[in-house]
Design a protein around this motif. Structure first.
Motif, PDB file in Angstrom:
ATOM      1  N   ARG A   1    -101.312  62.540  73.030  1.00  0.00           N
ATOM      2  CA  ARG A   1    -100.762  63.507  73.981  1.00  0.00           C
ATOM      3  C   ARG A   1     -99.258  63.323  74.095  1.00  0.00           C
ATOM      4  NH1 ARG A   1    -104.450  66.120  77.500  1.00  0.00           N
ATOM      5  NH2 ARG A   1    -106.518  65.229  77.285  1.00  0.00           N
ATOM      6  N   GLY A   2     -98.553  64.465  74.094  1.00  0.00           N
ATOM      7  CA  GLY A   2     -97.104  64.424  74.258  1.00  0.00           C
ATOM      8  C   GLY A   2     -96.329  64.064  73.008  1.00  0.00           C
ATOM      9  N   ALA A   3     -97.030  63.778  71.902  1.00  0.00           N
ATOM     10  CA  ALA A   3     -96.326  63.433  70.665  1.00  0.00           C
ATOM     11  C   ALA A   3     -95.647  64.673  70.108  1.00  0.00           C
ATOM     12  CB  ALA A   3     -97.301  62.859  69.642  1.00  0.00           C
ATOM     13  N   LYS A   4     -94.426  64.519  69.661  1.00  0.00           N
ATOM     14  CA  LYS A   4     -93.682  65.630  69.071  1.00  0.00           C
ATOM     15  C   LYS A   4     -93.667  65.462  67.562  1.00  0.00           C
ATOM     16  CE  LYS A   4     -90.950  66.529  73.020  1.00  0.00           C
ATOM     17  NZ  LYS A   4     -90.795  67.728  73.617  1.00  0.00           N
ATOM     18  N   SER A   5     -93.726  66.595  66.903  1.00  0.00           N
ATOM     19  CA  SER A   5     -93.678  66.523  65.442  1.00  0.00           C
ATOM     20  C   SER A   5     -92.277  66.111  64.998  1.00  0.00           C
ATOM     21  CB  SER A   5     -94.041  67.873  64.825  1.00  0.00           C
ATOM     22  OG  SER A   5     -92.984  68.790  65.005  1.00  0.00           O
ATOM     23  N   ARG A   6     -92.198  65.556  63.830  1.00  0.00           N
ATOM     24  CA  ARG A   6     -90.909  65.136  63.285  1.00  0.00           C
ATOM     25  C   ARG A   6     -89.985  66.336  63.137  1.00  0.00           C
ATOM     26  NH1 ARG A   6     -92.454  63.624  58.431  1.00  0.00           N
ATOM     27  NH2 ARG A   6     -91.608  65.429  57.405  1.00  0.00           N
ATOM     28  N   HIS A   7     -90.539  67.474  62.735  1.00  0.00           N
ATOM     29  CA  HIS A   7     -89.730  68.672  62.541  1.00  0.00           C
ATOM     30  C   HIS A   7     -89.143  69.162  63.870  1.00  0.00           C
ATOM     31  CE1 HIS A   7     -90.997  68.852  58.421  1.00  0.00           C
ATOM     32  NE2 HIS A   7     -92.266  68.822  58.796  1.00  0.00           N
ATOM     33  N   ALA A   8     -89.961  69.193  64.916  1.00  0.00           N
ATOM     34  CA  ALA A   8     -89.472  69.622  66.228  1.00  0.00           C
ATOM     35  C   ALA A   8     -88.415  68.656  66.747  1.00  0.00           C
ATOM     36  CB  ALA A   8     -90.628  69.723  67.216  1.00  0.00           C
ATOM     37  N   ARG A   9     -88.633  67.374  66.540  1.00  0.00           N
ATOM     38  CA  ARG A   9     -87.672  66.360  66.984  1.00  0.00           C
ATOM     39  C   ARG A   9     -86.351  66.500  66.239  1.00  0.00           C
ATOM     40  NH1 ARG A   9     -90.880  62.282  66.291  1.00  0.00           N
ATOM     41  NH2 ARG A   9     -90.092  61.780  64.232  1.00  0.00           N
TER      42      ARG A   9
ATOM     43  N   LEU B   1     -85.188  69.245  64.702  1.00  0.00           N
ATOM     44  CA  LEU B   1     -84.556  70.509  65.092  1.00  0.00           C
ATOM     45  C   LEU B   1     -83.879  70.374  66.448  1.00  0.00           C
ATOM     46  CD1 LEU B   1     -83.960  73.477  64.572  1.00  0.00           C
ATOM     47  CD2 LEU B   1     -86.165  74.014  65.618  1.00  0.00           C
ATOM     48  N   SER B   2     -84.539  69.721  67.372  1.00  0.00           N
ATOM     49  CA  SER B   2     -83.962  69.510  68.702  1.00  0.00           C
ATOM     50  C   SER B   2     -82.670  68.693  68.606  1.00  0.00           C
ATOM     51  CB  SER B   2     -84.977  68.795  69.594  1.00  0.00           C
ATOM     52  OG  SER B   2     -84.448  68.578  70.868  1.00  0.00           O
ATOM     53  N   ALA B   3     -82.661  67.673  67.779  1.00  0.00           N
ATOM     54  CA  ALA B   3     -81.449  66.861  67.608  1.00  0.00           C
ATOM     55  C   ALA B   3     -80.329  67.685  66.983  1.00  0.00           C
ATOM     56  CB  ALA B   3     -81.760  65.638  66.744  1.00  0.00           C
ATOM     57  N   LEU B   4     -80.670  68.532  66.024  1.00  0.00           N
ATOM     58  CA  LEU B   4     -79.668  69.389  65.382  1.00  0.00           C
ATOM     59  C   LEU B   4     -79.071  70.379  66.374  1.00  0.00           C
ATOM     60  CD1 LEU B   4     -78.241  70.342  62.796  1.00  0.00           C
ATOM     61  CD2 LEU B   4     -80.192  71.857  62.414  1.00  0.00           C
ATOM     62  N   VAL B   5     -79.920  70.988  67.186  1.00  0.00           N
ATOM     63  CA  VAL B   5     -79.440  71.947  68.196  1.00  0.00           C
ATOM     64  C   VAL B   5     -78.508  71.249  69.179  1.00  0.00           C
ATOM     65  CG1 VAL B   5     -80.169  73.381  70.152  1.00  0.00           C
ATOM     66  CG2 VAL B   5     -81.375  73.536  67.972  1.00  0.00           C
TER      67      VAL B   5
END
Length: 135
Positions: free
Chosen positions: A27-35, A37-41
């Protein structure tokens, strides 16, 4: 042949492996891609604000429209009083308002007309009931 599970509880394709004590993605784990993308934004946000501000300073219409679209509450910011369907069509054809705004304006006009007609029908019903003989 099954893929071996690595030390992080994932299979050889990077997916969360099922098995004893591991029922899938925590629960609450974020995918590597979402993580990522969030860092890039986050990393680009200051540059994006500066670029938008520069375009606004140069009076770029797209930048000004984008700013207001993202800053103002959802909906229209134009006067509604006295706007006719012809005015809406002209504004749309001239590019002053978008098709979505035109659709919202027309729906608003239609709903307002329906409310006015309902009020007229209620007044007529009241008048008819007053003319009927009392029991």
């Amino acid at each position: 042949m099954p893929m071996p599970t690595d030390v992080n509880g994932r299979d050889g394709k990077g997916r969360f492996a099922s098995g004893s004590g591991n029922i899938g993605r925590p629960r609450g784990a974020k995918s590597r891609h979402a993580r990522d993308l969030s860092a890039l934004v986050r990393a680009l946000s200051n540059r994006a604000y500066e670029a938008l501000a520069g375009a606004i300073d140069k009076r770029e219409r797209w930048a000004i429209e984008l700013y207001f679209k993202l800053s103002l509450p959802h909906g229209l910011t134009m006067e509604m009083h006295g706007t006719t369907i012809e005015d809406i069509e002209t504004a749309t054809a001239d590019g002053d308002i978008s098709f979505e705004q035109a659709k919202a304006l027309i729906a608003n006009k239609r709903d307002g007309k329906a409310i006015n007609e309902l009020d007229e029908h209620r007044a007529m019903m009241k008048e008819i009931l007053e003319k009927l003989p009392k029991r």
